[in-house]
Design an enzyme around this catalytic site. Structure first.
Site, PDB file in Angstrom:
ATOM      1  N   GLY A  17     -16.040   2.233   3.678  1.00 24.39           N
ATOM      2  CA  GLY A  17     -14.781   2.969   3.593  1.00 24.39           C
ATOM      3  C   GLY A  17     -13.981   2.664   2.344  1.00 24.39           C
ATOM      4  O   GLY A  17     -12.774   2.919   2.289  1.00 24.39           O
ATOM      5  N   GLN A  18     -14.644   2.138   1.300  1.00 20.42           N
ATOM      6  CA  GLN A  18     -13.924   1.803   0.068  1.00 20.42           C
ATOM      7  C   GLN A  18     -13.666   3.067  -0.745  1.00 20.42           C
ATOM      8  O   GLN A  18     -14.595   3.808  -1.072  1.00 20.42           O
ATOM      9  CB  GLN A  18     -14.738   0.802  -0.769  1.00 20.42           C
ATOM     10  N   ASP A  52       0.847  -1.189   0.000  1.00 24.19           N
ATOM     11  CA  ASP A  52       0.000   0.000   0.000  1.00 24.19           C
ATOM     12  C   ASP A  52       0.889   1.249   0.000  1.00 24.19           C
ATOM     13  O   ASP A  52       1.902   1.313   0.696  1.00 24.19           O
ATOM     14  CB  ASP A  52      -0.915  -0.001   1.233  1.00 24.19           C
ATOM     15  N   ILE A  53       0.478   2.245  -0.781  1.00 21.89           N
ATOM     16  CA  ILE A  53       1.277   3.470  -0.925  1.00 21.89           C
ATOM     17  C   ILE A  53       1.238   4.330   0.341  1.00 21.89           C
ATOM     18  O   ILE A  53       2.145   5.139   0.574  1.00 21.89           O
ATOM     19  CB  ILE A  53       0.782   4.276  -2.157  1.00 21.89           C
ATOM     20  N   HIS A 112      -7.094  -5.918   2.110  1.00 22.57           N
ATOM     21  CA  HIS A 112      -5.937  -5.381   2.825  1.00 22.57           C
ATOM     22  C   HIS A 112      -5.400  -6.458   3.765  1.00 22.57           C
ATOM     23  O   HIS A 112      -6.177  -7.100   4.476  1.00 22.57           O
ATOM     24  CB  HIS A 112      -6.337  -4.194   3.709  1.00 22.57           C
ATOM     25  N   ASN A 142     -13.024  -3.632   2.115  1.00 25.05           N
ATOM     26  CA  ASN A 142     -14.015  -2.582   2.324  1.00 25.05           C
ATOM     27  C   ASN A 142     -14.987  -2.602   1.145  1.00 25.05           C
ATOM     28  O   ASN A 142     -14.559  -2.727  -0.011  1.00 25.05           O
ATOM     29  CB  ASN A 142     -13.330  -1.217   2.420  1.00 25.05           C
ATOM     30  N   HIS A 148     -10.418  -5.327  -3.656  1.00 29.53           N
ATOM     31  CA  HIS A 148      -9.096  -5.583  -3.081  1.00 29.53           C
ATOM     32  C   HIS A 148      -9.257  -5.926  -1.608  1.00 29.53           C
ATOM     33  O   HIS A 148     -10.193  -5.484  -0.954  1.00 29.53           O
ATOM     34  CB  HIS A 148      -8.166  -4.365  -3.238  1.00 29.53           C
TER      35      HIS A 148
HETATM   36  P1  AMP Z   1      -9.864   1.286   0.154  1.00 28.88           P
HETATM   37  O1  AMP Z   1     -10.115   2.479   1.034  1.00 28.88           O
HETATM   38  O2  AMP Z   1     -10.259  -0.016   0.813  1.00 28.88           O
HETATM   39  O3  AMP Z   1     -10.466   1.460  -1.213  1.00 28.88           O
HETATM   40  O4  AMP Z   1      -8.292   1.171  -0.004  1.00 28.88           O
HETATM   41  C1  AMP Z   1      -7.584   1.758  -1.047  1.00 28.88           C
HETATM   42  C2  AMP Z   1      -6.132   1.684  -0.679  1.00 28.88           C
HETATM   43  O5  AMP Z   1      -5.370   1.881  -1.861  1.00 28.88           O
HETATM   44  C3  AMP Z   1      -5.669   2.739   0.324  1.00 28.88           C
HETATM   45  O6  AMP Z   1      -5.123   2.079   1.470  1.00 28.88           O
HETATM   46  C4  AMP Z   1      -4.618   3.529  -0.448  1.00 28.88           C
HETATM   47  O7  AMP Z   1      -3.531   3.950   0.361  1.00 28.88           O
HETATM   48  C5  AMP Z   1      -4.185   2.544  -1.505  1.00 28.88           C
HETATM   49  N1  AMP Z   1      -3.624   3.113  -2.728  1.00 28.88           N
HETATM   50  C6  AMP Z   1      -4.121   4.131  -3.472  1.00 28.88           C
HETATM   51  N2  AMP Z   1      -3.348   4.352  -4.545  1.00 28.88           N
HETATM   52  C7  AMP Z   1      -2.330   3.450  -4.486  1.00 28.88           C
HETATM   53  C8  AMP Z   1      -1.183   3.173  -5.306  1.00 28.88           C
HETATM   54  N3  AMP Z   1      -0.915   3.866  -6.431  1.00 28.88           N
HETATM   55  N4  AMP Z   1      -0.344   2.174  -4.927  1.00 28.88           N
HETATM   56  C9  AMP Z   1      -0.595   1.458  -3.817  1.00 28.88           C
HETATM   57  N5  AMP Z   1      -1.660   1.665  -3.004  1.00 28.88           N
HETATM   58  C10 AMP Z   1      -2.509   2.648  -3.326  1.00 28.88           C
END
Ligand code: AMP
Length: 108
Positions: free
Chosen positions: A88-89, A28-29, A97, A82, A95
């Site tokens: 909270g998506q 995760d970024i 986590h 999520n 995906h």
């Molecule tokens: P969600 O809130 O469950 O949709 O989670 C989305 C996740 O994607 C968040 O934890 C972000 O930090 C992560 N995210 C967004 N953009 C990127 C990216 N380019 N590379 C890796 N993770 C990312």
């Protein structure tokens, strides 16, 4: 195209931990824990509610268990998805986590 679709297409870079024909695992970024991985099916599915091929979920769970073993996450981890705005998506591509490396507390 959402950010995960762009990563799958190779249009933007990601820190890949695992990849096969169906599933990509990246870091995760913006990690919320010392270990924060994202399990992303390559199939274009918005969320768990839209997923018809449930074998993808068992495959992701198998990969999560295997990575937890190889990363020596003996104190445990959280594996969650999520769904929708109340869930909270943020990214509209299914995906999961995997979070670990600190006590995560209970889910509010
Ligand atoms: P969600 O809130 O469950 O949709 O989670 C989305 C996740 O994607 C968040 O934890 C972000 O930090 C992560 N995210 C967004 N953009 C990127 C990216 N380019 N590379 C890796 N993770 C990312």
């Amino acid at each position: 195209m959402n950010v995960f679709a762009k990563i799958i297409a190779g249009e933007i870079p990601a820190d890949k931990v695992f990849e096969n024909e169906r599933i990509l695992v990246i870091k995760d970024i913006a990690p919320q824990a010392p270990v924060h991985l994202l399990f992303i099916p390559k199939e274009d599915v918005k969320d768990l509610q839209c997923l018809e091929n449930l074998s993808l979920v068992s495959e992701m769970v198998e990969i999560a268990k295997s990575l937890a073993e190889s990363m020596n996450l003996k104190k445990g981890y959280r594996f969650v998805t999520n769904v929708g705005s109340d869930g909270g998506q943020e990214v509209p591509h299914l995906h999961f986590h995997l979070l670990a490396g600190r006590p995560l507390g209970s889910i509010s």
